[in-house]
Design a protein around this motif. Structure first.
Motif, PDB file in Angstrom:
ATOM      1  N   PRO A   1       0.802  -1.229   0.000  1.00  0.00           N
ATOM      2  CA  PRO A   1       0.000   0.000   0.000  1.00  0.00           C
ATOM      3  C   PRO A   1       0.834   1.279   0.000  1.00  0.00           C
ATOM      4  CG  PRO A   1      -0.897  -1.576   1.563  1.00  0.00           C
ATOM      5  CD  PRO A   1       0.438  -2.106   1.130  1.00  0.00           C
TER       6      PRO A   1
ATOM      7  N   THR B   1       3.750   3.520  -5.078  1.00  0.00           N
ATOM      8  CA  THR B   1       3.035   4.518  -5.872  1.00  0.00           C
ATOM      9  C   THR B   1       2.106   3.894  -6.905  1.00  0.00           C
ATOM     10  OG1 THR B   1       4.931   5.995  -5.628  1.00  0.00           O
ATOM     11  CG2 THR B   1       3.341   6.544  -7.344  1.00  0.00           C
ATOM     12  N   ASP B   2       0.893   4.401  -6.978  1.00  0.00           N
ATOM     13  CA  ASP B   2      -0.084   3.941  -7.960  1.00  0.00           C
ATOM     14  C   ASP B   2       0.433   4.145  -9.386  1.00  0.00           C
ATOM     15  OD1 ASP B   2      -1.580   3.734  -5.683  1.00  0.00           O
ATOM     16  OD2 ASP B   2      -3.298   4.861  -6.418  1.00  0.00           O
ATOM     17  N   GLY B   3       0.178   3.172 -10.252  1.00  0.00           N
ATOM     18  CA  GLY B   3       0.439   3.319 -11.675  1.00  0.00           C
ATOM     19  C   GLY B   3       1.869   3.621 -12.059  1.00  0.00           C
TER      20      GLY B   3
ATOM     21  N   GLU C   1      -3.585  -5.400  -4.998  1.00  0.00           N
ATOM     22  CA  GLU C   1      -2.624  -4.313  -4.829  1.00  0.00           C
ATOM     23  C   GLU C   1      -1.740  -4.167  -6.072  1.00  0.00           C
ATOM     24  OE1 GLU C   1      -2.044  -2.030  -2.599  1.00  0.00           O
ATOM     25  OE2 GLU C   1      -3.604  -2.617  -1.192  1.00  0.00           O
TER      26      GLU C   1
ATOM     27  N   ARG D   1      -3.220  -2.146  -8.867  1.00  0.00           N
ATOM     28  CA  ARG D   1      -3.182  -0.712  -8.578  1.00  0.00           C
ATOM     29  C   ARG D   1      -1.834  -0.111  -8.950  1.00  0.00           C
ATOM     30  NH1 ARG D   1      -0.942   1.911  -4.624  1.00  0.00           N
ATOM     31  NH2 ARG D   1      -0.534   0.038  -3.395  1.00  0.00           N
ATOM     32  N   LEU D   2      -0.783  -0.894  -8.821  1.00  0.00           N
ATOM     33  CA  LEU D   2       0.576  -0.387  -9.061  1.00  0.00           C
ATOM     34  C   LEU D   2       0.934  -0.294 -10.542  1.00  0.00           C
ATOM     35  CD1 LEU D   2       2.525  -2.447  -6.355  1.00  0.00           C
ATOM     36  CD2 LEU D   2       1.617  -0.126  -6.149  1.00  0.00           C
TER      37      LEU D   2
ATOM     38  N   ARG E   1       1.131   0.512 -14.470  1.00  0.00           N
ATOM     39  CA  ARG E   1       0.798   1.548 -15.450  1.00  0.00           C
ATOM     40  C   ARG E   1       0.003   0.898 -16.575  1.00  0.00           C
ATOM     41  NH1 ARG E   1       3.347   0.296 -19.980  1.00  0.00           N
ATOM     42  NH2 ARG E   1       5.430  -0.630 -19.961  1.00  0.00           N
TER      43      ARG E   1
ATOM     44  N   ARG F   1      -2.417  -4.807 -18.302  1.00  0.00           N
ATOM     45  CA  ARG F   1      -3.403  -3.779 -17.984  1.00  0.00           C
ATOM     46  C   ARG F   1      -3.591  -2.871 -19.198  1.00  0.00           C
ATOM     47  NH1 ARG F   1      -4.656  -0.604 -12.455  1.00  0.00           N
ATOM     48  NH2 ARG F   1      -6.370   0.605 -13.295  1.00  0.00           N
TER      49      ARG F   1
END
Length: 232
Positions: A142, A145-147, A167, A170-171, A173, A231
């Motif tokens: 958590p 950093t996102d993306g 999780e 979420r990470l 890109r 993704r």
């Protein structure tokens, strides 16, 4: 006769397929040939031997080679690994990453990460290329950093795969790849009669990724099964 590298020859078991007979023998030989297709060198073999000594899992050579290909195809400069172990998968991915790529690897066991650092030193990996973070993945992930990441490998505690995969997504890109090792769980996932907690957890991850419209998934029978998802 096809010979498999000693450190992982025992990974082949009757449970890896639910079928029998000539077709089963053919598939087993083909799998073994594919696992040996990119041989492991002494650095990888020593890391694998340390894993056996410490009793921690390590990706099989076929899955490792595929992870290297994915890292190279992505030009992955930012990679997260959930489950350092003794650095077997780490080495495979680092070999596919650009020279300026950084691997962030997480493991709850300090002894495992010490062994991985030994493997990195033997490989000649500059310290700046690896960020080893001790701790529970549920606490560390958590904070990332996102993306921001090109590739995330989940390879620790299959019971927690659903949490770690959520999780990991979420990470990533857009265009990033999630990889989940052990996705066939010794052939158990493909057997509908297997409904134990661990098998169900691994199977559920596959179902979730297959039904997520944000993802393009595939299950590859390399190693003990490598579940991949891009993704969009």
């Amino acid at each position: 006769m096809l010979r498999l590298p000693v450190p992982w020859r025992s990974a082949i078991s009757p449970d890896m397929s639910t079928s029998a007979g000539p077709h089963h023998d053919h598939r087993t030989a083909s799998w073994a040939y594919a696992e040996s297709f990119v041989p492991e060198d002494e650095v990888l073999l020593r890391a694998r031997e340390r894993a056996a000594e410490l009793g921690c899992p390590a990706v099989l050579p076929g899955a490792g080679a595929l992870l290297r290909v994915v890292a190279a195809a992505l030009g992955a400069r930012a990679v997260v690994e959930v489950g350092t172990g003794t650095g077997v998968a780490s080495l495979w991915m680092l070999r596919g990453m650009p020279a300026d790529g950084v691997l962030t690897t997480i493991d709850v066991e300090l002894e495992h990460q010490r062994a991985a650092k030994q493997a990195f030193a033997e490989e000649g990996v500059p310290p700046a290329r690896t960020r080893t973070i001790p701790g529970r993945p549920s606490d560390v992930l958590p904070r990332l950093t996102d993306g921001a990441y090109d590739l995330v490998l989940v390879a620790a505690d299959p019971h927690a795969y659903p949490e770690y995969v959520a999780e990991a997504l979420r990470l990533l890109r857009p265009g990033g790849v999630l990889a989940v090792d052990g996705a066939l769980h010794g052939g158990r996932v493909a057997d509908p009669a297997r409904r134990d907690e661990l098998t169900t957890a691994v199977r559920e991850v596959g179902r979730v990724l297959r039904s997520d419209e944000r993802l393009v998934p595939a299950l590859v029978p390399s190693g003990d099964g490598l579940l991949l998802a891009v993704r969009r």
